[in-house]
Design an enzyme around this catalytic site. Sequence first.
Site, PDB file in Angstrom:
ATOM      1  N   LYS A   9       1.314   0.445  14.965  1.00 22.22           N
ATOM      2  CA  LYS A   9       2.712   0.335  15.407  1.00 22.22           C
ATOM      3  C   LYS A   9       3.007  -0.866  16.303  1.00 22.22           C
ATOM      4  O   LYS A   9       4.167  -1.248  16.463  1.00 22.22           O
ATOM      5  CB  LYS A   9       3.095   1.615  16.186  1.00 22.22           C
ATOM      6  CG  LYS A   9       3.188   2.842  15.326  1.00 22.22           C
ATOM      7  CD  LYS A   9       4.292   2.736  14.294  1.00 22.22           C
ATOM      8  CE  LYS A   9       4.021   3.634  13.093  1.00 22.22           C
ATOM      9  NZ  LYS A   9       4.347   2.967  11.836  1.00 22.22           N
ATOM     10  N   TYR A  57      -9.119   5.848   7.493  1.00 22.88           N
ATOM     11  CA  TYR A  57      -9.220   6.237   8.902  1.00 22.88           C
ATOM     12  C   TYR A  57     -10.304   7.311   8.996  1.00 22.88           C
ATOM     13  O   TYR A  57     -10.235   8.321   8.287  1.00 22.88           O
ATOM     14  CB  TYR A  57      -7.883   6.802   9.395  1.00 22.88           C
ATOM     15  CG  TYR A  57      -6.804   5.766   9.597  1.00 22.88           C
ATOM     16  CD1 TYR A  57      -6.067   5.269   8.523  1.00 22.88           C
ATOM     17  CD2 TYR A  57      -6.524   5.260  10.860  1.00 22.88           C
ATOM     18  CE1 TYR A  57      -5.083   4.315   8.702  1.00 22.88           C
ATOM     19  CE2 TYR A  57      -5.531   4.305  11.055  1.00 22.88           C
ATOM     20  CZ  TYR A  57      -4.823   3.828   9.973  1.00 22.88           C
ATOM     21  OH  TYR A  57      -3.849   2.868  10.169  1.00 22.88           O
ATOM     22  N   HIS A  89       0.845  -1.192   0.000  1.00 24.14           N
ATOM     23  CA  HIS A  89       0.000   0.000   0.000  1.00 24.14           C
ATOM     24  C   HIS A  89       0.888   1.253   0.000  1.00 24.14           C
ATOM     25  O   HIS A  89       1.763   1.389   0.840  1.00 24.14           O
ATOM     26  CB  HIS A  89      -0.912   0.015   1.240  1.00 24.14           C
ATOM     27  CG  HIS A  89      -2.152  -0.810   1.069  1.00 24.14           C
ATOM     28  ND1 HIS A  89      -3.340  -0.493   1.686  1.00 24.14           N
ATOM     29  CD2 HIS A  89      -2.383  -1.929   0.349  1.00 24.14           C
ATOM     30  CE1 HIS A  89      -4.277  -1.364   1.333  1.00 24.14           C
ATOM     31  NE2 HIS A  89      -3.703  -2.262   0.525  1.00 24.14           N
ATOM     32  N   PRO A 106      -3.746   1.064  18.709  1.00 28.18           N
ATOM     33  CA  PRO A 106      -3.484   0.563  17.357  1.00 28.18           C
ATOM     34  C   PRO A 106      -3.712   1.589  16.239  1.00 28.18           C
ATOM     35  O   PRO A 106      -3.477   1.297  15.078  1.00 28.18           O
ATOM     36  CB  PRO A 106      -4.436  -0.614  17.214  1.00 28.18           C
ATOM     37  CG  PRO A 106      -5.421  -0.494  18.305  1.00 28.18           C
ATOM     38  CD  PRO A 106      -4.834   0.359  19.360  1.00 28.18           C
ATOM     39  N   TYR A 111       4.059   6.905   9.722  1.00 27.43           N
ATOM     40  CA  TYR A 111       3.203   5.754   9.423  1.00 27.43           C
ATOM     41  C   TYR A 111       3.985   4.642   8.729  1.00 27.43           C
ATOM     42  O   TYR A 111       3.830   3.465   9.054  1.00 27.43           O
ATOM     43  CB  TYR A 111       2.034   6.192   8.526  1.00 27.43           C
ATOM     44  CG  TYR A 111       0.926   5.160   8.442  1.00 27.43           C
ATOM     45  CD1 TYR A 111       0.915   4.204   7.421  1.00 27.43           C
ATOM     46  CD2 TYR A 111      -0.088   5.118   9.395  1.00 27.43           C
ATOM     47  CE1 TYR A 111      -0.083   3.240   7.355  1.00 27.43           C
ATOM     48  CE2 TYR A 111      -1.099   4.155   9.330  1.00 27.43           C
ATOM     49  CZ  TYR A 111      -1.079   3.224   8.304  1.00 27.43           C
ATOM     50  OH  TYR A 111      -2.065   2.259   8.245  1.00 27.43           O
TER      51      TYR A 111
HETATM   52  P1  FAS Z   1       1.875 -11.097  22.194  1.00 30.25           P
HETATM   53  O1  FAS Z   1       0.942 -10.661  23.279  1.00 30.25           O
HETATM   54  O2  FAS Z   1       1.381 -11.221  20.800  1.00 30.25           O
HETATM   55  O3  FAS Z   1       2.480 -12.545  22.568  1.00 30.25           O
HETATM   56  C1  FAS Z   1       2.855 -12.833  23.889  1.00 30.25           C
HETATM   57  C2  FAS Z   1       2.812 -14.351  24.045  1.00 30.25           C
HETATM   58  O4  FAS Z   1       3.268 -14.677  25.373  1.00 30.25           O
HETATM   59  C3  FAS Z   1       1.397 -14.906  23.921  1.00 30.25           C
HETATM   60  O5  FAS Z   1       1.384 -16.015  23.056  1.00 30.25           O
HETATM   61  C4  FAS Z   1       1.042 -15.309  25.352  1.00 30.25           C
HETATM   62  O6  FAS Z   1       0.187 -16.450  25.406  1.00 30.25           O
HETATM   63  C5  FAS Z   1       2.404 -15.649  25.921  1.00 30.25           C
HETATM   64  N1  FAS Z   1       2.458 -15.568  27.381  1.00 30.25           N
HETATM   65  C6  FAS Z   1       1.850 -14.666  28.189  1.00 30.25           C
HETATM   66  N2  FAS Z   1       2.142 -14.941  29.477  1.00 30.25           N
HETATM   67  C7  FAS Z   1       2.964 -16.043  29.473  1.00 30.25           C
HETATM   68  C8  FAS Z   1       3.603 -16.803  30.480  1.00 30.25           C
HETATM   69  N3  FAS Z   1       3.449 -16.501  31.761  1.00 30.25           N
HETATM   70  N4  FAS Z   1       4.365 -17.859  30.117  1.00 30.25           N
HETATM   71  C9  FAS Z   1       4.531 -18.171  28.810  1.00 30.25           C
HETATM   72  N5  FAS Z   1       3.949 -17.489  27.786  1.00 30.25           N
HETATM   73  C10 FAS Z   1       3.170 -16.446  28.135  1.00 30.25           C
HETATM   74  N6  FAS Z   1      -1.108  -3.979  16.789  1.00 30.25           N
HETATM   75  C11 FAS Z   1      -1.208  -3.344  15.610  1.00 30.25           C
HETATM   76  O7  FAS Z   1      -0.185  -2.899  15.074  1.00 30.25           O
HETATM   77  N7  FAS Z   1      -2.431  -3.200  15.001  1.00 30.25           N
HETATM   78  C12 FAS Z   1      -3.586  -3.717  15.558  1.00 30.25           C
HETATM   79  O8  FAS Z   1      -4.660  -3.586  15.001  1.00 30.25           O
HETATM   80  C13 FAS Z   1      -3.522  -4.411  16.774  1.00 30.25           C
HETATM   81  N8  FAS Z   1      -4.651  -4.960  17.331  1.00 30.25           N
HETATM   82  C14 FAS Z   1      -4.537  -5.621  18.533  1.00 30.25           C
HETATM   83  C15 FAS Z   1      -5.665  -6.210  19.150  1.00 30.25           C
HETATM   84  C16 FAS Z   1      -5.556  -6.865  20.384  1.00 30.25           C
HETATM   85  C17 FAS Z   1      -6.790  -7.496  21.030  1.00 30.25           C
HETATM   86  C18 FAS Z   1      -4.306  -6.927  21.040  1.00 30.25           C
HETATM   87  C19 FAS Z   1      -4.177  -7.597  22.401  1.00 30.25           C
HETATM   88  C20 FAS Z   1      -3.177  -6.359  20.434  1.00 30.25           C
HETATM   89  C21 FAS Z   1      -3.294  -5.703  19.173  1.00 30.25           C
HETATM   90  N9  FAS Z   1      -2.177  -5.141  18.548  1.00 30.25           N
HETATM   91  C22 FAS Z   1      -2.250  -4.499  17.362  1.00 30.25           C
HETATM   92  C23 FAS Z   1      -0.895  -5.225  19.138  1.00 30.25           C
HETATM   93  C24 FAS Z   1      -0.345  -6.603  18.861  1.00 30.25           C
HETATM   94  O9  FAS Z   1      -0.322  -6.833  17.485  1.00 30.25           O
HETATM   95  C25 FAS Z   1       0.979  -6.698  19.542  1.00 30.25           C
HETATM   96  O10 FAS Z   1       1.773  -5.553  19.300  1.00 30.25           O
HETATM   97  C26 FAS Z   1       1.748  -7.934  19.160  1.00 30.25           C
HETATM   98  O11 FAS Z   1       0.929  -9.060  19.384  1.00 30.25           O
HETATM   99  C27 FAS Z   1       3.005  -7.954  20.019  1.00 30.25           C
HETATM  100  O12 FAS Z   1       3.567  -9.212  19.925  1.00 30.25           O
HETATM  101  P2  FAS Z   1       4.288  -9.870  21.190  1.00 30.25           P
HETATM  102  O13 FAS Z   1       5.140  -8.866  21.825  1.00 30.25           O
HETATM  103  O14 FAS Z   1       4.842 -11.157  20.699  1.00 30.25           O
HETATM  104  O15 FAS Z   1       3.114 -10.128  22.265  1.00 30.25           O
HETATM  105  C1  PHB Z   2      -5.689  -3.837  10.968  1.00 32.45           C
HETATM  106  O1  PHB Z   2      -5.845  -4.098   9.757  1.00 32.45           O
HETATM  107  O2  PHB Z   2      -5.931  -4.657  11.868  1.00 32.45           O
HETATM  108  C2  PHB Z   2      -5.210  -2.453  11.351  1.00 32.45           C
HETATM  109  C3  PHB Z   2      -4.748  -1.601  10.365  1.00 32.45           C
HETATM  110  C4  PHB Z   2      -4.297  -0.340  10.730  1.00 32.45           C
HETATM  111  C5  PHB Z   2      -4.341   0.053  12.060  1.00 32.45           C
HETATM  112  C6  PHB Z   2      -4.824  -0.826  13.053  1.00 32.45           C
HETATM  113  C7  PHB Z   2      -5.263  -2.081  12.690  1.00 32.45           C
HETATM  114  O3  PHB Z   2      -3.930   1.295  12.412  1.00 32.45           O
END
Ligand code: FAS
Ligand code: PHB
Length: 401
Positions: free
Chosen positions: A299, A203, A75, A295, A387
């Site tokens: 980032k 957005y 994109h 989000p 971005y």
């Molecule tokens: P994660 O949270 O992905 O992974 C951590 C891992 O550690 C998990 O598998 C968990 O089960 C494990 N864990 C936890 N406690 C533990 C323990 N005690 N022992 C062993 N393992 C354990 N980012 C965006 O850029 N755009 C978005 O739209 C977006 N939407 C999101 C929506 C939600 C609901 C959430 C929660 C996050 C969102 N994020 C988004 C952010 C997300 O993408 C994170 O930045 C990304 O998952 C980060 O990855 P990790 O640091 O690996 O953490």
């Molecule tokens: C998504 O596609 O999940 C998404 C894209 C852009 C954002 C947040 C989430 O800023």
Amino acid sequence: MEVLNTKVVIVGSGPAGLLLGQLLYKAGIDHIIIEQRSADYVAARIRAGILEQVSVDLLEKAGVDKQLKEFGLPHTGIEILVDGCKHRIDLSSLTQGKQVTVYGQTEVTKDLMQAREEAELTSFYEANDVKVHDFYEKPYVTFNKDGKLYQVNCDFIAGCDGYHGICRASIPKENIKTFEKVYPFGWLGVLADVPPVSDELIYVQSDRGFALCSMRSTTRSRYYLQVPVTDKVEEWSDEKFWDELKNRLDEESKNNLVTGPSIEKSIAPLRSFVTEPMRFGKLFLAGDAAHIVPPTGAKGLNLAASDIAYLSEALIEFYLSNSEEGINQYSEKCLKRVWKAERFSWWMTHLLHRFESDSDFDLKIKQAELAYVLGSEAGQTTLAENYVGLPYEIKSLKEAS
Ligand code: FAS
Ligand code: PHB
């Protein structure tokens, strides 16, 4: 009890943990991943959707970019919809040709898990009662699996266990400082197998609240609505979601919108959160374990990738070049980029969301700020360069790119 020995224990098998594992494997550095959930649960999580170019480069360096190159959607622009008018931000022309790639975090996770399985690397899923010990001197990790106690002795622990993990929680209070801002709303997200309303992300700033039109492919769309943090996902039928999304869109988008049954629907709370420092002796925090962004700036996943770029390079340098320079600079280098992404994510959230606390004056200032940003090349450039992702110093990545 079974005692194991390795160089690096990675706690958490999300994108941060899996990517670190893959990069250490490529460098021939022995490590073990310990994850509390099942592999199926981890692989099914639906979250982010946008990859910065530097994240794509890192996945290429890790050797897991085959599907990304085939199915990722490049994109070169995004649209900002305000007062019923769409304004395109030409990301590429404003950043000397940079772009982002639409490719779901779910797919990134699956690609990394598949690579790990093919390489027959050691992972413990469904590990219970994971604990980190003695990480200022001689670190080890204990956990329970299928009723058996394990102890893994190691040189370093990578805390990649997310915001609710145990690694950050295990750090003595006097050694850590956290910064937090909790937003008074959440994002209600829907995934549906319907074609996206537009070729690029939209957005939306509307007087009914923020909305985002995103996608995972040309046949699968991802939509978000700003909702009160007290809302429950059960209160939102698909019909109610689609009706409210239409209320926030312009006429053209409303007419183009294809609705359908949700295959996933959830509400995510929004917060800004940073841990300082990110290194504690032989324990390193990376990804959501160390920081959280709303989000709005896309980032979260990309910051996890940049932490892992720095951490993998530091650990590879330690083992292959016998240098502690990268390890000693890890926290400072990460936090420089983390805080810039925190600022951008806070700014985008502040600008595009409705805050109940906004006075009439606040609203006028926001409209003026958005009008300035959208109406000036300087304003658009600052949005675009943040971005697509600010550069970061990675020696080995430069060699790769
Ligand atoms: P994660 O949270 O992905 O992974 C951590 C891992 O550690 C998990 O598998 C968990 O089960 C494990 N864990 C936890 N406690 C533990 C323990 N005690 N022992 C062993 N393992 C354990 N980012 C965006 O850029 N755009 C978005 O739209 C977006 N939407 C999101 C929506 C939600 C609901 C959430 C929660 C996050 C969102 N994020 C988004 C952010 C997300 O993408 C994170 O930045 C990304 O998952 C980060 O990855 P990790 O640091 O690996 O953490
Ligand atoms: C998504 O596609 O999940 C998404 C894209 C852009 C954002 C947040 C989430 O800023």
